[in-house]
Design an enzyme around this catalytic site. Structure first.
Site, short mmCIF file in Angstrom:
data_model
loop_
_atom_site.label_atom_id
_atom_site.label_comp_id
_atom_site.label_asym_id
_atom_site.label_seq_id
_atom_site.Cartn_x
_atom_site.Cartn_y
_atom_site.Cartn_z
N MET A 164 0.86 -1.18 0.00
CA MET A 164 0.00 0.00 0.00
C MET A 164 0.90 1.23 0.00
O MET A 164 1.87 1.31 0.76
CB MET A 164 -0.97 0.01 1.17
CG MET A 164 -0.39 0.01 2.55
SD MET A 164 -1.75 0.11 3.75
CE MET A 164 -0.82 0.10 5.29
N ARG A 297 -3.71 -2.61 11.00
CA ARG A 297 -3.65 -2.18 12.40
C ARG A 297 -3.84 -3.35 13.34
O ARG A 297 -3.25 -3.40 14.42
CB ARG A 297 -4.70 -1.09 12.64
CG ARG A 297 -4.27 0.25 12.05
CD ARG A 297 -5.37 1.28 12.04
NE ARG A 297 -4.87 2.54 11.49
CZ ARG A 297 -5.63 3.58 11.19
NH1 ARG A 297 -6.95 3.52 11.36
NH2 ARG A 297 -5.09 4.68 10.70
N TYR A 434 3.98 3.09 12.55
CA TYR A 434 3.31 3.01 11.24
C TYR A 434 1.87 2.54 11.35
O TYR A 434 1.41 2.14 12.40
CB TYR A 434 4.10 2.21 10.22
CG TYR A 434 4.54 0.81 10.49
CD1 TYR A 434 5.46 0.20 9.64
CD2 TYR A 434 4.06 0.05 11.55
CE1 TYR A 434 5.89 -1.10 9.83
CE2 TYR A 434 4.48 -1.24 11.75
CZ TYR A 434 5.38 -1.82 10.89
OH TYR A 434 5.80 -3.12 11.10
N GLU A 435 1.15 2.67 10.24
CA GLU A 435 -0.31 2.46 10.18
C GLU A 435 -1.07 3.44 11.07
O GLU A 435 -2.15 3.13 11.58
CB GLU A 435 -0.67 1.01 10.56
CG GLU A 435 0.13 -0.06 9.87
CD GLU A 435 0.10 0.06 8.35
OE1 GLU A 435 -0.81 0.72 7.82
OE2 GLU A 435 1.01 -0.48 7.71
N GLY A 436 -0.52 4.62 11.25
CA GLY A 436 -1.12 5.63 12.12
C GLY A 436 -0.50 5.54 13.49
O GLY A 436 -0.61 4.51 14.18
#
Length: 579
Positions: A164, A297, A434-436
């Protein structure tokens, strides 16, 4: 010197005893012909063999070598190829994939445990199949039938892999200001131009093709995040037989030099009129990509738990072998194992209590996702959505804490590379970012999950837990009832505040809810213990660890409540120049 043995007994305890998912599988029309208890255990045992024998022993070597870029080609540690082929040959890359497109169709509760093993073995390696699984979820939900027929079978089989591509050098969490553009071509495709950074598994030779899911803006896109669209951009364009043909205009600018996960090819990717294909509706790409991000997540939780489990196993073994100081021996010339020291026991118990509660929690969230999917259960879906930020944020926070604590048990040897502990600390650190970032997860939890519905989903969940505690009371879990009462009171107070105040309280509030829910996990563990099914040692270990959690860890919730009950005006009134 770091070793790993998959915790199969605790995994099956959670699946079959705590949550009784084998019974659920056999009553669900979509699952009863796919999976039952013996099959699930066999899957876990086979996955354990690959992780224990082909991946974990070489994680240190992979860390030292890393991913390397030479003349535009990315090379990986040699054993990654062997291990990846084992995953492909065993069907592991499509474990939870849709059977219509060649996946095995296994429930998330089972595949999440395989994810944990892979992360314990080597987080960097786990990212290659992990990103592919996430890409498959996005395509399954948002791509048209022709795209799914073309790409999903190859992705599930592991012949191709996925990524992604979101972040740009100037646009991290604020994706609305991205600059990557997609201009329509005459043949219905799009010309993608721009650069993306931090692209996990962005370039490698493990698979015959890499399918990039790229966020970009169309020429007529509205401003901000509402103007983002999602595109499928293959490394190799497909020929008339849907096989990889001409190289697409996607190139590697560089590989990031990172603190950890060195075996993961984290790339800068340049798109120079690369051909891409729209996925979903125009300007709706962010919601499509969030389908993948939410999946990832949950995988972050597996990374935190996986690293913590390996750290615990090695710290425990070291503590039993390392002779230092005297706890029972009266001979000044003879030292005892450090596991006899109270502080070492404290550190080990803290890790053990949080790991085992975390595994029960992860299984719970995965089971909720399964029930939402297979039963179309609205409540299960709402609760899984509520708990996703906790899975990502709290489990990764605890993962780092466990690895640092385990490193401390090793003393000076924990700081030396050959023991493997410092690598776990470096590798797991990224999971909080990462991933927020976990701060973003906390804000999402506080503002979008709790405040947005005035606490309806959370309070309903707490109602059900309270009813269960009343119906099946356990003396050991009595502190949990008080903690839930305190949480309710604080939640009511916070919901009267403005969003700025809630944002400032978000991280502490997420931690508070997490400690309470982990208490519920230990309550569920205690309920599931059975003299006729579990050994005396297993029951004793669970009972003592639960007691430690309720007496020495759950009280942290009261401390957080006290913090959040105090006036936080200074947070908002301090001017930037005063920092």
């Amino acid at each position: 010197m770091s070793s790993y043995q998959a915790p199969i007994s605790d995994m099956t305890f959670n699946l079959f005893d705590v949550w009784q998912l084998d019974q659920y599988w056999q009553t669900n029309a979509q699952l009863q012909d796919l999976i039952e208890g013996d099959t699930a255990k066999a899957i876990l045992e086979e996955a354990a063999k690959i992780c224990e024998q082909q991946i974990a022993p070489f994680a240190g070597e992979a860390d030292q070598r890393g991913a390397q870029l030479t003349n535009g080609v990315v090379s990986l540690p040699a054993h990654y190829h062997t291990a990846y082929q084992s995953l492909v040959e065993g069907g592991w890359t499509g474990l939870s994939g849709d059977p219509e497109y060649g996946g095995m169709g296994m429930p998330k509760a089972l595949s999440m445990m395989v994810d944990e093993m892979l992360c314990s073995a080597d987080i960097a390696f786990s990212l290659y199949p992990g990103l592919t699984a996430g890409a498959c979820v996005a395509l399954l939900q948002h791509a048209d039938d022709a795209t799914k027929q073309t790409y999903l079978p190859k992705l599930y089989s592991g012949e191709w892999s996925g990524t992604m591509c979101l972040t740009e050098s100037h646009a991290g969490s604020d994706l609305g200001i991205m600059r990557t553009m997609a201009k329509p071509n005459d043949d219905g495709s799009y010309a993608i131009n721009g650069s993306k950074i931090f692209i996990t598994a962005g370039e490698h030779e493990l698979t015959a093709n890499i399918i990039h899911l790229v966020l970009a803006k169309l020429p007529d896109a509205p401003a901000g995040s509402r103007g983002i669209s999602l595109f499928l951009v293959p490394k190799y364009l497909l020929n008339e037989t849907s096989e990889p043909g001409e190289r697409n205009a996607v190139t590697v600018g560089s590989i990031e030099h990172k603190m950890g996960i060195n075996g993961s090819a984290t790339c800068v990717l340049n798109f120079d009129d690369a051909k891409g294909y729209l996925i979903g509706e125009p300007h709706r790409g962010l919601s499509c990509m969030f389908t993948m991000m939410n999946y990832e997540r949950l995988s972050m939780g597996s990374q935190g738990l996986g690293a913590a489990e390996r750290a615990y196993q090695n710290a425990l073994a070291y503590a039993k072998e390392r002779l230092q100081g005297r706890t029972t021996s009266q001979d000044p010339n003879k030292a005892d194992a450090i596991i006899g020291h109270p502080d070492v026991q404290r550190m080990l118990l803290n890790i053990k209590a949080m790991n085992e509660a975390g595994r029960t929690f992860a299984t719970w969230v995965a089971a909720l996702l399964d029930k939402s999917k297979y039963d179309n259960c609205t409540i299960s879906g709402q609760r899984a959505n509520l708990l996703t930020p906790i899975t990502k944020a709290f489990m990764t926070d605890q993962g780092l804490d466990a690895c640092v604590t385990a490193q401390q048990i090793f003393g000076g040897h924990g700081y030396i590379k050959e023991w493997g502990m410092e690598q776990l600390v470096r590798d797991v650190r990224i999971a909080q970012i990462y991933e927020g970032t976990n701060g973003i997860q906390a804000a999402d939890f506080m503002l979008r999950k709790v405040a947005a519905d005035e606490g309806t989903v959370l309070l309903s969940l707490l109602d059900d837990i309270t009813d269960e505690l009343a119906t099946r009371p356990l003396i050991e879990a009595a502190p949990l009832t008080n903690a839930i009462t305190d949480l309710r009171q604080l939640t009511a107070q916070l919901l009267t505040k403005d969003n700025t105040t809630l944002a400032g309280a978000a991280c502490d509030y997420l931690a508070l809810v997490s400690y309470v829910l982990y208490g519920y996990m230990w309550y569920k563990n205690l309920l599931a213990l059975d003299d006729s099914k579990h050994s005396r040692n297993f029951i004793a270990a669970k009972t003592h660890t639960a007691s430690w959690y309720f007496k020495r860890i759950l009280p942290r919730a009261a401390g957080i409540k006290a913090i959040l009950s105090n006036d936080a005006a200074s947070l908002y009134t301090l001017a930037p120049e005063h920092f």
